[in-house]
Scaffold this motif. Structure first.
Motif, mmCIF file in Angstrom:
data_model
loop_
_atom_site.group_PDB
_atom_site.id
_atom_site.type_symbol
_atom_site.label_atom_id
_atom_site.label_comp_id
_atom_site.label_asym_id
_atom_site.label_seq_id
_atom_site.Cartn_x
_atom_site.Cartn_y
_atom_site.Cartn_z
ATOM 1 N N PRO A 75 -4.060 -7.349 -7.738
ATOM 2 C CA PRO A 75 -3.970 -8.308 -8.835
ATOM 3 C C PRO A 75 -2.651 -9.079 -8.846
ATOM 4 C CG PRO A 75 -3.495 -6.129 -9.662
ATOM 5 C CD PRO A 75 -3.842 -5.952 -8.204
ATOM 6 N N VAL A 76 -1.715 -8.705 -7.965
ATOM 7 C CA VAL A 76 -0.368 -9.279 -8.024
ATOM 8 C C VAL A 76 -0.351 -10.800 -7.914
ATOM 9 C CG1 VAL A 76 1.879 -9.370 -6.869
ATOM 10 C CG2 VAL A 76 0.774 -7.168 -7.268
ATOM 11 N N PRO A 77 -1.017 -11.414 -6.920
ATOM 12 C CA PRO A 77 -0.924 -12.879 -6.812
ATOM 13 C C PRO A 77 -1.340 -13.614 -8.082
ATOM 14 C CG PRO A 77 -1.808 -11.968 -4.790
ATOM 15 C CD PRO A 77 -1.755 -10.835 -5.775
ATOM 16 N N ASN A 78 -2.359 -13.097 -8.769
ATOM 17 C CA ASN A 78 -2.791 -13.750 -10.012
ATOM 18 C C ASN A 78 -1.847 -13.434 -11.168
ATOM 19 O OD1 ASN A 78 -5.041 -15.029 -8.918
ATOM 20 N ND2 ASN A 78 -6.368 -13.268 -9.263
ATOM 21 N N GLU A 79 -1.437 -12.178 -11.287
ATOM 22 C CA GLU A 79 -0.564 -11.793 -12.406
ATOM 23 C C GLU A 79 0.787 -12.501 -12.341
ATOM 24 O OE1 GLU A 79 -2.314 -7.277 -13.239
ATOM 25 O OE2 GLU A 79 -0.366 -7.540 -12.277
ATOM 26 N N LEU A 80 1.264 -12.758 -11.123
ATOM 27 C CA LEU A 80 2.562 -13.425 -10.965
ATOM 28 C C LEU A 80 2.416 -14.905 -10.595
ATOM 29 C CD1 LEU A 80 4.565 -10.665 -9.023
ATOM 30 C CD2 LEU A 80 4.318 -10.979 -11.493
ATOM 31 N N ASP A 81 1.176 -15.381 -10.535
ATOM 32 C CA ASP A 81 0.910 -16.790 -10.212
ATOM 33 C C ASP A 81 1.687 -17.221 -8.965
ATOM 34 O OD1 ASP A 81 -0.135 -19.352 -10.400
ATOM 35 O OD2 ASP A 81 1.338 -20.036 -11.874
ATOM 36 N N SER A 511 15.039 15.638 -10.417
ATOM 37 C CA SER A 511 16.337 16.021 -10.981
ATOM 38 C C SER A 511 17.187 14.832 -11.417
ATOM 39 C CB SER A 511 17.123 16.843 -9.950
ATOM 40 O OG SER A 511 17.256 16.105 -8.735
ATOM 41 N N ILE A 512 16.671 13.607 -11.170
ATOM 42 C CA ILE A 512 17.430 12.404 -11.539
ATOM 43 C C ILE A 512 16.495 11.510 -12.340
ATOM 44 C CG2 ILE A 512 18.840 10.490 -10.697
ATOM 45 C CD1 ILE A 512 19.104 12.074 -8.062
ATOM 46 N N SER A 513 16.809 11.306 -13.580
ATOM 47 C CA SER A 513 15.838 10.732 -14.513
ATOM 48 C C SER A 513 15.556 9.253 -14.301
ATOM 49 C CB SER A 513 16.320 10.942 -15.961
ATOM 50 O OG SER A 513 17.562 10.264 -16.173
ATOM 51 N N ASN A 514 16.420 8.527 -13.600
ATOM 52 C CA ASN A 514 16.225 7.076 -13.530
ATOM 53 C C ASN A 514 16.294 6.508 -12.120
ATOM 54 O OD1 ASN A 514 18.979 7.524 -13.213
ATOM 55 N ND2 ASN A 514 19.571 5.687 -14.374
ATOM 56 N N VAL A 515 15.892 7.298 -11.119
ATOM 57 C CA VAL A 515 15.745 6.807 -9.748
ATOM 58 C C VAL A 515 14.278 6.921 -9.361
ATOM 59 C CG1 VAL A 515 16.360 7.125 -7.324
ATOM 60 C CG2 VAL A 515 18.102 7.390 -9.094
ATOM 61 N N TYR A 516 13.747 5.854 -8.769
ATOM 62 C CA TYR A 516 12.316 5.766 -8.477
ATOM 63 C C TYR A 516 12.075 5.341 -7.027
ATOM 64 C CZ TYR A 516 11.912 5.718 -13.590
ATOM 65 O OH TYR A 516 11.993 6.027 -14.921
ATOM 66 N N LEU A 517 10.925 5.763 -6.485
ATOM 67 C CA LEU A 517 10.449 5.272 -5.194
ATOM 68 C C LEU A 517 9.494 4.113 -5.452
ATOM 69 C CD1 LEU A 517 10.557 8.628 -5.117
ATOM 70 C CD2 LEU A 517 9.775 8.262 -2.787
ATOM 71 N N CYS A 518 9.575 3.067 -4.635
ATOM 72 C CA CYS A 518 8.651 1.939 -4.841
ATOM 73 C C CYS A 518 8.187 1.327 -3.522
ATOM 74 C CB CYS A 518 9.302 0.865 -5.722
ATOM 75 S SG CYS A 518 10.740 0.038 -5.009
ATOM 76 N N GLY A 519 8.235 2.104 -2.425
ATOM 77 C CA GLY A 519 7.860 1.575 -1.127
ATOM 78 C C GLY A 519 6.627 2.233 -0.549
ATOM 79 N N ALA A 520 6.349 1.923 0.722
ATOM 80 C CA ALA A 520 5.141 2.407 1.395
ATOM 81 C C ALA A 520 5.129 3.908 1.586
ATOM 82 C CB ALA A 520 4.982 1.707 2.745
ATOM 83 N N GLY A 521 6.270 4.575 1.386
ATOM 84 C CA GLY A 521 6.282 6.029 1.435
ATOM 85 C C GLY A 521 5.574 6.666 0.263
ATOM 86 N N SER A 522 5.200 5.868 -0.743
ATOM 87 C CA SER A 522 4.466 6.347 -1.913
ATOM 88 C C SER A 522 3.031 5.827 -1.891
ATOM 89 C CB SER A 522 5.164 5.885 -3.203
ATOM 90 O OG SER A 522 6.440 6.469 -3.323
ATOM 91 N N HIS A 523 2.191 6.387 -2.776
ATOM 92 C CA HIS A 523 0.801 5.966 -2.901
ATOM 93 C C HIS A 523 0.711 4.465 -3.203
ATOM 94 C CE1 HIS A 523 -3.383 6.013 -4.228
ATOM 95 N NE2 HIS A 523 -3.005 5.348 -5.306
ATOM 96 N N PRO A 524 -0.245 3.733 -2.571
ATOM 97 C CA PRO A 524 -1.263 4.212 -1.634
ATOM 98 C C PRO A 524 -0.848 4.168 -0.170
ATOM 99 C CG PRO A 524 -1.744 1.965 -2.234
ATOM 100 C CD PRO A 524 -0.509 2.358 -3.020
ATOM 101 N N GLY A 525 0.420 3.876 0.122
ATOM 102 C CA GLY A 525 0.888 3.954 1.488
ATOM 103 C C GLY A 525 1.106 2.605 2.141
ATOM 104 N N PRO A 526 1.033 2.556 3.482
ATOM 105 C CA PRO A 526 1.372 1.345 4.227
ATOM 106 C C PRO A 526 0.279 0.297 4.160
ATOM 107 C CG PRO A 526 0.607 3.022 5.732
ATOM 108 C CD PRO A 526 0.676 3.671 4.376
ATOM 109 N N GLY A 527 0.541 -0.817 4.843
ATOM 110 C CA GLY A 527 -0.341 -1.966 4.738
ATOM 111 C C GLY A 527 0.157 -2.863 3.627
ATOM 112 N N VAL A 528 -0.177 -4.127 3.711
ATOM 113 C CA VAL A 528 0.300 -5.072 2.697
ATOM 114 C C VAL A 528 -0.676 -5.049 1.520
ATOM 115 C CG1 VAL A 528 0.967 -7.439 2.193
ATOM 116 C CG2 VAL A 528 1.361 -6.495 4.473
ATOM 117 N N SER A 529 -0.316 -4.286 0.506
ATOM 118 C CA SER A 529 -1.145 -4.200 -0.698
ATOM 119 C C SER A 529 -0.356 -4.551 -1.947
ATOM 120 C CB SER A 529 -1.707 -2.779 -0.857
ATOM 121 O OG SER A 529 -0.654 -1.866 -1.144
ATOM 122 N N MET A 530 0.971 -4.475 -1.864
ATOM 123 C CA MET A 530 1.871 -4.644 -3.003
ATOM 124 C C MET A 530 1.678 -3.552 -4.048
ATOM 125 S SD MET A 530 1.633 -8.815 -3.280
ATOM 126 C CE MET A 530 -0.053 -8.858 -2.639
ATOM 127 N N ALA A 531 0.775 -2.604 -3.764
ATOM 128 C CA ALA A 531 0.438 -1.575 -4.747
ATOM 129 C C ALA A 531 1.566 -0.564 -4.983
ATOM 130 C CB ALA A 531 -0.851 -0.864 -4.339
#
Length: 555
Positions: A75-81, A511-531
């Protein structure tokens, strides 16, 4: 921390990495009103969606990703126009083709299901019927698949309503659970043998598992063959006009329109931690930048935990889990500037219009030999080559040569499943020196094989070639750990809520309340999905108490 070493500038959020996932996360944070800074180690933005002139001036090669298929469910292309920020797609009629050697023909997936079925029928009427049944099942489940991709994963403890027994007896419920588990873990060989009879259809649909480094007998390969091929049948294999980098460029334009900033040539050395919270980052040049609310990282999980945070700030079980992560098999790339169009041994009109062409003999034993050699430390003698037809799909990728009656062209061969470290005959292990000495000879061998069996004018069409070994890929960008594509192998125990490891499956550091993962190492993984970037932003903004309904489409 001493006062003299305090940051001189602060942002609400710092995002590490300006690939498409890092930028996607940053865009949603900025959309929610946060002051955002994105830091990129490389001189250009893009990450795995990078486009550069690496063969000749004016020849724009996509270094990693080429086909825009998985992202058709985003949904990213539409949500961000993004269209208003310069993002434009080319929509080929043909999604992908598989070419067999020496006039043995080809199978193509078209946007039209009927045309795809006609292509399969050349080899088997039964296989065509089977593909229609598989695709019909996908369409029935499409909304659920889109939801699974574009929402944070659910753990088994949370997933109490996946199978309702209100109107279904216990036996039927167990059958549903069993079938789902079987599909999720079924190997590519098992799935292909169950659904297809012809060696041609098995090779065509089976070749999607090696896309993410899965052999014919690795668990989970069948599910990925099903998903990737069905998604291409559904939304096509589109091409980003002007180069894949125009996707992250559009995201960057959106981010900057919301007041966000991007700094390239800015390697993060450390995330600064105080009392269980990130307070900012320290760059390699010694500069410190403060983060008032959070830090998100689209780097691979190992780099984030072991290098940017440090083992002293995380639980030992988490560290152990990260250290035993599996990365999968490496890749090898050949980028070719050409002095004219290619000539195929069969299917000229179809293949010249295919965004990507897989090159292999029929059957699955070809794949088995590749993985046997690769995982024994030997570059496969006859590897699977995925050809991207860059300039035939998008003429803006090359410049014209006025002295050449044929228009110049640009292609890429992405060679899947090669060893990161070459094992020599005497048993010694080599890496950088071995690949540097071997890559030219290996390229010549691959090109000669393709020239003899598939494309007879390939050798005579080459103006310039550029070669990337696994070691070269690892240097650019840094997410190509061990020369791989996926930021962690796609295996059942490194997927969904267990990606990259169960302790980090919710995009957060325990153990760290405000650090997040946001890359392909997280669900749903690699490929260009922006998910991964969008899903992480959902978790972050929920933690900040921001109403997600105003920011995201609800599934």
């Amino acid at each position: 921390m001493a006062l003299g070493n305090s940051p001189s500038v602060y942002y609400d959020a710092i995002v590490i990495g300006a690939g498409h996932n890092g930028l996607t996360c940053a865009c949603y944070l900025a959309k929610a009103g946060l002051k955002v800074l994105v830091l990129e180690d490389y001189c250009l933005i893009g990450g795995m969606t990078l486009t550069e002139e690496i063969t000749l001036p004016g020849f724009k090669s996509d270094i990693h990703a080429f086909g825009y298929s998985l992202a058709t469910l985003s949904p990213v292309p539409n949500e961000l126009d993004l269209k208003s920020h310069g993002f434009e797609l080319i929509h080929p009629e043909i999604s992908i083709s598989h070419l067999f050697p020496n006039n043995h023909g080809h199978i193509s997936i078209y946007k039209s299901l009927e045309k795809t079925l006609e292509s399969i029928k050349k080899y088997s009427e039964r296989d065509a019927r089977s593909w229609k049944k598989i695709f019909d099942e996908y369409m029935t489940n499409r909304d659920k698949i889109v939801s699974v991709l574009n929402l944070p994963p659910v753990t088994p403890l949370e997933d109490t309503g996946s199978v309702s027994t209100e109107n279904t007896d216990k036996v039927e419920a167990l059958e549903v659970i069993g079938d789902t588990y079987r599909l999720r873990t079924q190997s590519m060989r098992s799935w292909c043998n169950e659904n297809f009879e012809s060696d041609e259809a098995k090779a065509m649909f089976g070749s999607f598992a090696p896309f993410v480094g899965l052999s014919p007998d690795d668990a989970g390969g069948g599910d990925l063959c099903y998903l990737f091929s069905a998604i291409m049948q559904d939304g096509g294999n589109n091409v980003v006009k002007g180069g894949f980098v125009n996707l992250p460029m559009a995201l960057a334009n959106y981010l900057q329109s919301r007041g966000g900033q991007i700094m390239t040539n800015s390697r993060v050395k450390k995330i600064m931690i105080e009392n269980g919270q990130a307070t900012g980052v320290e760059l390699a040049n010694g500069k410190m930048i403060g983060a008032k609310k959070l830090v998100a990282s689209s780097t691979d999980p190992s780099t984030l935990i072991l290098n940017l945070i440090g083992e002293e700030y995380v639980d030992s079980h988490l560290t152990s889990g990260i250290k035993r992560m599996e990365w999968g098999d490496a890749i090898f790339g050949i980028y070719l500037a050409l002095n004219g169009p290619l000539e195929y041994k069969s299917g000229q009109e179809i293949l010249s219009k295919s965004p990507q062409v897989h090159l292999s003999p029929p059957g699955l034993e070809f794949f088995s030999k590749i993985y046997y050699q690769c995982r024994s430390g030997k570059p496969p003698t006859n590897p699977l080559s995925i050809m991207s037809n860059d300039s035939m799909m998008d003429p803006t990728r090359v410049i014209s040569n006025e002295n050449n009656s044929n228009k110049n062209h640009l292609i890429k061969f992405l060679v899947l499943s090669v060893p990161y470290e070459i094992k020599n005959a005497d048993g010694e292990i080599g890496k950088e020196i071995e690949w540097e000495n071997f890559k030219e000879r290996y390229t010549d061998q691959i090109i000669e094989t393709i020239n003899q069996n598939y494309i007879p004018n390939l050798n005579t069409s080459i103006l310039k070639k550029t070669i990337y070994s696994p070691v070269d890929y690892e240097k650019k960008p840094i997410n190509s750990i061990k020369g791989t594509l996926a930021s962690g192998a796609i295996l059942p125990y490194q997927s969904g809520w267990m990606r990259p490891i169960p302790q980090l499956g919710n995009y957060k550091i325990p153990s760290i309340s405000n650090v997040y993962l946001c890359g392909a190492g997280s669900h749903p993984g690699p490929g260009v999905s922006m998910a991964p970037g969008r899903n992480a932003a959902q978790v972050i903004l929920r933690d900040l108490g921001i109403d997600l309904r105003a920011i995201f489409t609800t599934y």
